[in-house]
Every structure is written in C-alpha cells, then in structure tokens.
Write a protein that holds these residues in place. Structure first.
Motif, PDB file in Angstrom:
ATOM      1  N   LYS A 118      13.652  82.737  81.759  1.00  0.00           N
ATOM      2  CA  LYS A 118      13.300  83.243  80.427  1.00  0.00           C
ATOM      3  C   LYS A 118      14.414  84.022  79.735  1.00  0.00           C
ATOM      4  O   LYS A 118      14.366  84.220  78.527  1.00  0.00           O
ATOM      5  N   LYS A 177       2.121  88.399  82.434  1.00  0.00           N
ATOM      6  CA  LYS A 177       3.290  87.800  81.790  1.00  0.00           C
ATOM      7  C   LYS A 177       3.319  86.286  82.022  1.00  0.00           C
ATOM      8  O   LYS A 177       3.653  85.516  81.120  1.00  0.00           O
ATOM      9  N   GLU A 235       1.085  84.727  79.585  1.00  0.00           N
ATOM     10  CA  GLU A 235       1.675  84.721  78.245  1.00  0.00           C
ATOM     11  C   GLU A 235       2.683  83.591  78.091  1.00  0.00           C
ATOM     12  O   GLU A 235       2.832  83.014  77.008  1.00  0.00           O
ATOM     13  N   TRP A 236       3.391  83.276  79.180  1.00  0.00           N
ATOM     14  CA  TRP A 236       4.440  82.257  79.135  1.00  0.00           C
ATOM     15  C   TRP A 236       3.930  80.882  79.584  1.00  0.00           C
ATOM     16  O   TRP A 236       4.726  79.974  79.848  1.00  0.00           O
ATOM     17  N   ARG A 237       2.620  80.718  79.653  1.00  0.00           N
ATOM     18  CA  ARG A 237       2.042  79.507  80.253  1.00  0.00           C
ATOM     19  C   ARG A 237       2.468  78.221  79.549  1.00  0.00           C
ATOM     20  O   ARG A 237       2.573  77.168  80.180  1.00  0.00           O
ATOM     21  N   GLU A 259       5.285  77.451  78.500  1.00  0.00           N
ATOM     22  CA  GLU A 259       6.649  77.072  78.897  1.00  0.00           C
ATOM     23  C   GLU A 259       6.748  76.767  80.395  1.00  0.00           C
ATOM     24  O   GLU A 259       7.824  76.436  80.894  1.00  0.00           O
ATOM     25  N   ARG A 263       3.121  77.642  87.586  1.00  0.00           N
ATOM     26  CA  ARG A 263       2.311  78.825  87.294  1.00  0.00           C
ATOM     27  C   ARG A 263       1.367  79.134  88.449  1.00  0.00           C
ATOM     28  O   ARG A 263       1.146  80.296  88.793  1.00  0.00           O
TER      29      ARG A 263
END
Length: 260
Positions: A156, A180, A183-185, A187, A193
C-alpha cells in the motif's frame, strides 16, 4: 546457547552474527551487499505502494525463514523470535530476503513493559504484535503478524498503524489492522484477505496454526494471476535506479504525510 545459535543458525535466509560488542550494543552480521526493506518502503511510499505481488512475495519468503528459524531455535530449547522491523529485513541483489538481528531484544519496548510511562517511538510500536505490548511472551505468531504488517505496507505504500506513539499503541491493542484490511478489501483478493485477516487477529491463539500453513498459503497465492504490480526483484531494481541517480533512498518518516 543463544549466542551460539545466532552465530550459526542453520537457517537459509537468517544472517549469522559474526561479531558483537555488548558494551556498545553493536552486532555485526554477514549479509554481503543488501538493500534494507526500509529503503524499499521509502521508494514505495513515494509511488503509492508497489502492489500485491511484491507484498505476497515478501510475506512468503519472510515467513519461510521465520518458521524454519523458530523450529531450529526450539530444537535447541531457545524461546526467541525475530522482533521484526523494516531495518532488520533486507534483500540481496537477486531479490532473496535476509533477516538480521534475529532474537535480539527490542530494548525500548522491554523498557516500556517495565516502566509504562516510558513510551517507545512510533516506529518501535507500529511493528509490534499486541502480545508484545502486553508481556515479554511472544513467538512465531508475533513474527507472522509483523510479517503481514510489512507485506501490507510494501503493498500500500503506508504503514498499517500510523499516528502518534500512543495512538499506534492503542491501534495495535484494539486490533485495528483487521479493520484496515476491510477498508482495503477492494484492492486485495479474497484469498489474501482471508489469510492476512487470520494472521492479524489480536489474540495470538486464534491465528493460523500450524505456522507453516501461512507459508503454504502465501506460496499458493503467488500463482494467482490477479496479483498486481511488480515482483520483489523489480521493486529492488527501482530502488537501485534511485541510488544510481545519486539520490539516497529516504528512510520512512513517521511524521511525514503519506500517500492516501
């Protein structure tokens, strides 16, 4: 016994200690020519991150070293672990990951555990697992937790835990890293994940077990054609290009704004 192990760890990718001066707090390792992960992250930060492929490659190589080191140390009756940060991980010119300083204490964190008013600096806290901020008892699960933090930061271009020192401490203890990831799922692939969410659970006993399953999962994820971004070796070439232009790759500054 610990000193003997660190001088001859018998683990591929674990750099051996060749000299030390405990009075000066100096430890010398046989690494050869390397680029620290901190340098790589600094360039990645300027570019908004390197993407998933570099992060998964780092997680795979690093986890393989750490799990093997943990097994080898355990066979000798040693309860030590890596206590990772970006300055203790490096890459050789061909892209091979190396770990230095394995088993050395985090002095500032140990002082904090004994004297809770003496809070460490941001960079010491952001690369700790929750159990490391509660007691001295930590092991391979803490190392895999921090491995995942490092992989995410490389992906990131900014750290998972950020802010002032006490803010970071609270984020670690509350398990904010899992939030976090959510929130970045968009990408991250579902497979990444899932594995990284397990590795980042606040309770060490709820994380991936046995630890080798993390290594196997990262190896399998490397074959996913949806992984974006350059390889770890290509990232290293970018850093070397910066150096070739006569510019020093800056080290991460916890107070400097990072790309959103």
């Amino acid at each position: 016994e610990t000193r003997t192990f660190l001088s001859s760890p018998g683990t591929t990718g674990l750099s051996r200690m060749v000299a030390q001066d405990t009075a000066q707090g100096a430890f010398v390792y046989a690494t050869g020519t390397v680029c620290t992960l901190a340098e790589l992250m600094a360039v990645g930060s300027e570019q908004g991150g390197f993407g998933l492929r570099a992060g998964v490659e780092l997680a795979y190589q690093l986890a393989e070293i750490l799990v093997e080191a943990s097994d080898n140390a355990g066979k000798k009756g040693l309860a030590i672990h890596a206590r990772l940060d970006p300055w203790k991980v490096a890459l050789k010119p061909e892209g091979q990951v190396v770990v230095v300083g394995y088993g050395l204490p985090r002095v500032d964190v140990d002082v904090f555990l004994a004297h809770p008013t003496r809070l460490p600096k941001e960079d010491a806290l952001r690369y700790c697992a929750p159990e490391e901020l509660k007691s001295h008892r930590a092991g391979i699960q803490a190392d895999l937790y921090v491995t995942t933090l490092l992989a995410l930061e490389l992906t990131k271009g900014r750290p998972v835990h950020d802010g002032l020192a006490d803010d970071i401490r609270q984020q670690v203890l509350r398990g904010e890293s899992v939030r976090k990831l959510y929130e970045w799922r968009e990408e991250l692939t579902d497979g990444i994940r899932k594995v990284w969410s397990e590795a980042l659970k606040p309770d060490a006993g709820s994380r991936i077990e046995p630890p080798y399953d993390y290594v196997y999962a990262m190896h399998e994820l490397l074959s996913d054609g949806r992984l974006s971004g350059p390889s770890l070796l290509e990232c290293l070439k970018r850093v070397n290009s910066v150096k070739a232009l006569g510019e020093e790759a800056p080290l991460p500054d916890p107070k400097r704004p990072r790309p959103a």
